[in-house]
Design an enzyme around this catalytic site. Structure first.
Site, PDB file in Angstrom:
ATOM      1  N   SER A 115      11.247   6.578   7.670  1.00 17.65           N
ATOM      2  CA  SER A 115      11.025   6.382   9.176  1.00 17.65           C
ATOM      3  C   SER A 115      11.626   4.834   9.669  1.00 17.65           C
ATOM      4  O   SER A 115      11.720   3.839   8.607  1.00 17.65           O
ATOM      5  CB  SER A 115       9.998   6.351   9.332  1.00 17.65           C
ATOM      6  OG  SER A 115       8.940   5.961  10.637  1.00 17.65           O
TER       7      SER A 115
ATOM      8  N   CYS B  78       6.292  -5.461  15.774  1.00 21.73           N
ATOM      9  CA  CYS B  78       5.640  -4.770  16.668  1.00 21.73           C
ATOM     10  C   CYS B  78       4.921  -4.333  17.369  1.00 21.73           C
ATOM     11  O   CYS B  78       3.452  -4.738  15.848  1.00 21.73           O
ATOM     12  CB  CYS B  78       6.330  -3.057  16.263  1.00 21.73           C
ATOM     13  SG  CYS B  78       7.854  -2.743  15.505  1.00 21.73           S
TER      14      CYS B  78
ATOM     15  N   GLU C 170       1.219  -1.471   0.285  1.00 25.99           N
ATOM     16  CA  GLU C 170      -0.127   0.100   0.245  1.00 25.99           C
ATOM     17  C   GLU C 170       1.078   1.209   0.200  1.00 25.99           C
ATOM     18  O   GLU C 170       1.829   1.222   0.751  1.00 25.99           O
ATOM     19  CB  GLU C 170      -0.937   0.299   0.828  1.00 25.99           C
ATOM     20  CG  GLU C 170      -1.923  -0.956   1.335  1.00 25.99           C
ATOM     21  CD  GLU C 170      -2.996  -1.293   2.115  1.00 25.99           C
ATOM     22  OE1 GLU C 170      -3.920  -1.905   1.440  1.00 25.99           O
ATOM     23  OE2 GLU C 170      -2.602  -0.912   3.213  1.00 25.99           O
TER      24      GLU C 170
ATOM     25  N   GLY D 261       6.636  -2.296   6.256  1.00 21.19           N
ATOM     26  CA  GLY D 261       8.183  -2.467   6.261  1.00 21.19           C
ATOM     27  C   GLY D 261       8.826  -1.980   6.404  1.00 21.19           C
ATOM     28  O   GLY D 261       8.983  -0.896   7.092  1.00 21.19           O
ATOM     29  N   GLU D 262      10.263  -2.546   6.794  1.00 18.77           N
ATOM     30  CA  GLU D 262      11.700  -1.482   7.228  1.00 18.77           C
ATOM     31  C   GLU D 262      12.268  -1.642   6.431  1.00 18.77           C
ATOM     32  O   GLU D 262      12.988  -2.387   6.322  1.00 18.77           O
ATOM     33  CB  GLU D 262      11.978  -2.485   8.992  1.00 18.77           C
ATOM     34  CG  GLU D 262      13.316  -2.352   9.519  1.00 18.77           C
ATOM     35  CD  GLU D 262      13.441  -0.967   9.885  1.00 18.77           C
ATOM     36  OE1 GLU D 262      11.789  -0.210  10.961  1.00 18.77           O
ATOM     37  OE2 GLU D 262      13.984   0.170   9.307  1.00 18.77           O
TER      38      GLU D 262
ATOM     39  N   HIS E 141       8.599   5.591  20.016  1.00 24.65           N
ATOM     40  CA  HIS E 141       8.408   5.084  21.011  1.00 24.65           C
ATOM     41  C   HIS E 141       8.261   4.524  23.020  1.00 24.65           C
ATOM     42  O   HIS E 141       7.415   4.403  23.439  1.00 24.65           O
ATOM     43  CB  HIS E 141       7.188   4.111  20.462  1.00 24.65           C
ATOM     44  CG  HIS E 141       7.046   4.050  19.169  1.00 24.65           C
ATOM     45  ND1 HIS E 141       6.377   4.864  18.518  1.00 24.65           N
ATOM     46  CD2 HIS E 141       7.139   3.551  18.082  1.00 24.65           C
ATOM     47  CE1 HIS E 141       6.121   4.953  17.932  1.00 24.65           C
ATOM     48  NE2 HIS E 141       6.393   3.502  16.410  1.00 24.65           N
TER      49      HIS E 141
ATOM     50  N   CYS F 162       6.445  -7.219   7.037  1.00 25.06           N
ATOM     51  CA  CYS F 162       7.787  -7.090   7.541  1.00 25.06           C
ATOM     52  C   CYS F 162       7.781  -7.576   8.864  1.00 25.06           C
ATOM     53  O   CYS F 162       7.263  -8.720   9.849  1.00 25.06           O
ATOM     54  CB  CYS F 162       6.662  -5.685   8.748  1.00 25.06           C
ATOM     55  SG  CYS F 162       8.566  -4.712   9.866  1.00 25.06           S
TER      56      CYS F 162
ATOM     57  N   CYS G 194       2.916   8.478   0.443  1.00 23.78           N
ATOM     58  CA  CYS G 194       3.533   8.010   2.132  1.00 23.78           C
ATOM     59  C   CYS G 194       3.876   6.308   1.273  1.00 23.78           C
ATOM     60  O   CYS G 194       3.404   5.811   0.818  1.00 23.78           O
ATOM     61  CB  CYS G 194       2.516   6.864   2.998  1.00 23.78           C
ATOM     62  SG  CYS G 194       2.740   6.194   4.263  1.00 23.78           S
TER      63      CYS G 194
ATOM     64  N   CYS H 156      -0.315   5.795   8.485  1.00 25.00           N
ATOM     65  CA  CYS H 156       0.585   4.404   8.907  1.00 25.00           C
ATOM     66  C   CYS H 156       0.171   3.819  10.559  1.00 25.00           C
ATOM     67  O   CYS H 156      -0.188   3.542  11.067  1.00 25.00           O
ATOM     68  CB  CYS H 156       1.787   5.356   9.782  1.00 25.00           C
ATOM     69  SG  CYS H 156       2.625   6.612   8.392  1.00 25.00           S
TER      70      CYS H 156
ATOM     71  N   ASN I 162      -3.742   4.836  16.457  1.00 28.00           N
ATOM     72  CA  ASN I 162      -4.574   4.527  15.721  1.00 28.00           C
ATOM     73  C   ASN I 162      -5.480   3.271  15.178  1.00 28.00           C
ATOM     74  O   ASN I 162      -4.713   2.244  15.977  1.00 28.00           O
ATOM     75  CB  ASN I 162      -4.865   4.568  14.394  1.00 28.00           C
ATOM     76  CG  ASN I 162      -4.094   5.532  13.791  1.00 28.00           C
ATOM     77  OD1 ASN I 162      -4.457   6.016  13.188  1.00 28.00           O
ATOM     78  ND2 ASN I 162      -2.545   5.756  12.751  1.00 28.00           N
TER      79      ASN I 162
ATOM     80  N   CYS J 244       1.459  -2.907  15.853  1.00 32.81           N
ATOM     81  CA  CYS J 244       1.716  -2.658  14.730  1.00 32.81           C
ATOM     82  C   CYS J 244       0.638  -3.385  13.605  1.00 32.81           C
ATOM     83  O   CYS J 244       0.985  -4.458  13.017  1.00 32.81           O
ATOM     84  CB  CYS J 244       2.755  -2.349  13.906  1.00 32.81           C
ATOM     85  SG  CYS J 244       2.615  -1.895  11.700  1.00 32.81           S
TER      86      CYS J 244
HETATM   87  N1  SAH Z   1       9.318   0.330  10.054  1.00 34.82           N
HETATM   88  C1  SAH Z   1       9.335   1.354   9.989  1.00 34.82           C
HETATM   89  C2  SAH Z   1       8.573   2.530   8.969  1.00 34.82           C
HETATM   90  C3  SAH Z   1       6.773   1.841   8.471  1.00 34.82           C
HETATM   91  S1  SAH Z   1       5.717   2.204   9.574  1.00 34.82           S
HETATM   92  C4  SAH Z   1       9.050   2.460  11.267  1.00 34.82           C
HETATM   93  O1  SAH Z   1       8.242   1.673  12.299  1.00 34.82           O
HETATM   94  O2  SAH Z   1       9.742   3.491  11.447  1.00 34.82           O
HETATM   95  C5  SAH Z   1       5.217   3.416  10.279  1.00 34.82           C
HETATM   96  C6  SAH Z   1       5.501   4.579  11.031  1.00 34.82           C
HETATM   97  O3  SAH Z   1       4.232   4.224  11.804  1.00 34.82           O
HETATM   98  C7  SAH Z   1       5.674   3.579  12.361  1.00 34.82           C
HETATM   99  O4  SAH Z   1       6.511   5.115  13.511  1.00 34.82           O
HETATM  100  C8  SAH Z   1       5.384   3.207  13.119  1.00 34.82           C
HETATM  101  O5  SAH Z   1       6.075   2.952  14.709  1.00 34.82           O
HETATM  102  C9  SAH Z   1       3.792   3.399  12.815  1.00 34.82           C
HETATM  103  N2  SAH Z   1       2.800   3.529  14.055  1.00 34.82           N
HETATM  104  C10 SAH Z   1       2.845   1.567  13.579  1.00 34.82           C
HETATM  105  N3  SAH Z   1       1.548   1.009  14.104  1.00 34.82           N
HETATM  106  C11 SAH Z   1       0.849   2.316  14.250  1.00 34.82           C
HETATM  107  C12 SAH Z   1      -0.786   2.612  14.535  1.00 34.82           C
HETATM  108  N4  SAH Z   1      -0.961   2.020  14.513  1.00 34.82           N
HETATM  109  N5  SAH Z   1      -1.041   3.769  14.363  1.00 34.82           N
HETATM  110  C13 SAH Z   1       0.077   5.337  14.700  1.00 34.82           C
HETATM  111  N6  SAH Z   1       1.120   4.390  13.905  1.00 34.82           N
HETATM  112  C14 SAH Z   1       1.294   3.317  13.754  1.00 34.82           C
HETATM  113 FE1  SF4 Z   2       7.452  -2.530  13.402  1.00 39.93          FE
HETATM  114 FE2  SF4 Z   2       7.551  -0.103  11.011  1.00 39.93          FE
HETATM  115 FE3  SF4 Z   2       7.545  -3.272  11.108  1.00 39.93          FE
HETATM  116 FE4  SF4 Z   2       5.509  -1.573  11.529  1.00 39.93          FE
HETATM  117  S1  SF4 Z   2       6.803  -1.563   9.819  1.00 39.93           S
HETATM  118  S2  SF4 Z   2       6.807  -4.124  12.355  1.00 39.93           S
HETATM  119  S3  SF4 Z   2       6.675  -0.218  13.379  1.00 39.93           S
HETATM  120  S4  SF4 Z   2       9.599  -1.873  12.101  1.00 39.93           S
END
Ligand code: SAH
Ligand code: SF4
Length: 368
Positions: free
Chosen positions: A199, A120, A94, A167-168, A224, A116, A109, A341, A298, A123
């Site tokens: 990010s 986390c 997406e 993704g990371e 975080h 990923c 974005c 995100c 979110n 996420c």
């Molecule tokens: N993997 C990278 C980039 C993608 S995630 C990273 O984690 O930075 C992009 C952002 O969305 C990150 O800051 C992540 O922590 C945040 N994010 C993940 N789940 C979320 C949620 N449920 N609500 C708001 N932000 C969220």
């Molecule tokens: Fe964590 Fe970013 Fe991967 Fe989501 S996309 S699991 S926030 S590293």
């Protein structure tokens, strides 16, 4: 018979070598490159300044596997548009277009992996596991399509890019850097690296590697929590990349690039939003010039977390501002269409129920 190679997996150098091996003059490489990347054509017949003979030869030797828009949905409240793109192998990722209120700015974005591996806890993408990395051209192509869609829907080209989708990025660093190179090059989209933010959760080893390349784009770190036990509890990656190591890597990054670092901080009720947490965050971010983005969580129907109440966010912000830190509070855009995100997730039946992706029916897909 060998499978033909995807022409967009060749570097400029490889294209030049191929063309000279079939007796074409050197300037052809530039022409071909422009068709592939700037005009982003999806077939050899569209390359009208190449001879029919050369086009036929290219067709024999290569294929196109273009990224396609599969579906999209616009938020009625803030105009954010979420796109689903189909990649080779029927994988879906997406991308999101986020206009500012006056549409002066449009931010894209973009994704770097299908799923990923880092899991986390807050996420949605993390629940998928890793399916595969995106190729550099796939990262570039979905951004290119978003740029085109931005002109169609908002009457202007993209002004900003955030690498914050699925993704990371540091786990697919080579492809991400290659894609960003073309995005910022005059032979590609010619966008300013100053308007790009990548990010990451802060993979320590990869941060050193990135720092040595002295990138011109901006870095955001999903922090975080600035307390190791709390962070490891919500981000398993922290166990192998603990905060003292992250501080060292980020100090090095700052030394190499001179850049201010943005820290993203999701406000999770009762998890990381106390004054003790704010103090740890203040101490952590004082190690380098930094900016803090507090992000509204979110919630999804099955989330195990709740977003912090507004009064708690206010206290947290006041604490940080009283210590002269730069803080912004970001309301999640597009949350009504699961576009924000952390809500980018592949559509499986289970997720269809979770996130109500009814719009992703096949009849919706011919939208160009
Ligand atoms: N993997 C990278 C980039 C993608 S995630 C990273 O984690 O930075 C992009 C952002 O969305 C990150 O800051 C992540 O922590 C945040 N994010 C993940 N789940 C979320 C949620 N449920 N609500 C708001 N932000 C969220
Ligand atoms: Fe964590 Fe970013 Fe991967 Fe989501 S996309 S699991 S926030 S590293």
């Amino acid at each position: 018979m060998d499978k033909k190679q995807n022409i967009k997996e060749l570097s400029y150098q490889e294209l030049s070598e191929y063309l000279s091996s079939i007796g074409e003059p050197a300037f052809r490489a530039k022409q071909l490159w422009q068709w592939l990347w700037q005009k982003n054509v999806t077939g050899f017949d569209q390359m009208t300044n190449l001879s029919k003979k050369l086009r036929a030869r290219l067709k024999e030797d290569f294929v196109f596997e273009p990224v396609e828009i599969y579906s999209y949905q616009q938020s009625p409240t803030d105009q954010t548009i979420k796109y689903t793109f189909r990649l080779k192998g029927n994988h879906l990722v997406e991308g999101v277009l986020i206009p500012s209120r006056s549409s002066e700015r449009v931010t894209a974005c973009i994704s770097t992996q299908v799923g990923c591996p880092l899991g986390c806890k807050f996420c949605a993408t993390g629940t998928m596991g890793l399916k595969r990395n995106l190729h550099a051209y796939e990262i570039y192509d979905h951004l290119w399509l978003l740029n085109q869609q931005s002109q169609k829907h908002f009457g202007r080209k993209l002004t900003n890019i955030v690498v914050m989708g699925m993704g990371e990025p540091l786990l697919n660093l080579d492809n991400v850097l290659l894609a960003l190179d073309i995005i910022t090059s005059d032979q590609g989209l010619g966008m300013s690296p100053q308007r790009i933010t990548l990010s990451t959760v802060g993979m320590v080893k990869e941060l050193y590697r990135l720092a040595d390349m002295k990138p011109k784009f901006n870095l955001a770190v999903s922090l975080h929590s600035a307390i190791d036990e709390v962070r490891s509890g919500i981000m398993p990656v922290n166990k192998s990349n603990p905060l003292p190591d992250l501080v060292k890597a980020l100090k090095y990054f700052h030394k190499q690039t001179g850049k201010r670092i943005t820290f993203e901080y999701l406000m999770l009720a009762g998890v990381n939003d106390s004054i003790k947490d704010a103090k740890a965050l203040a101490d952590f971010t004082r190690n380098f010039p930094s900016k803090i983005n507090l992000i509204e969580y979110n919630e999804t129907p099955h989330s195990i977390f709740r977003k912090s109440p507004p009064e708690r966010v206010r206290e947290f912000v006041n604490f940080l501002e009283n210590r002269n830190l730069v803080v912004t509070v970001r309301r999640s855009k597009g949350s009504d269409i699961a576009a924000a995100c952390g809500q980018l997730v592949k559509i499986t039946d289970r997720n269809k129920q979770l996130f109500n992706f009814d719009h992703l029916k096949p009849e919706n897909k011919n939208i160009s």
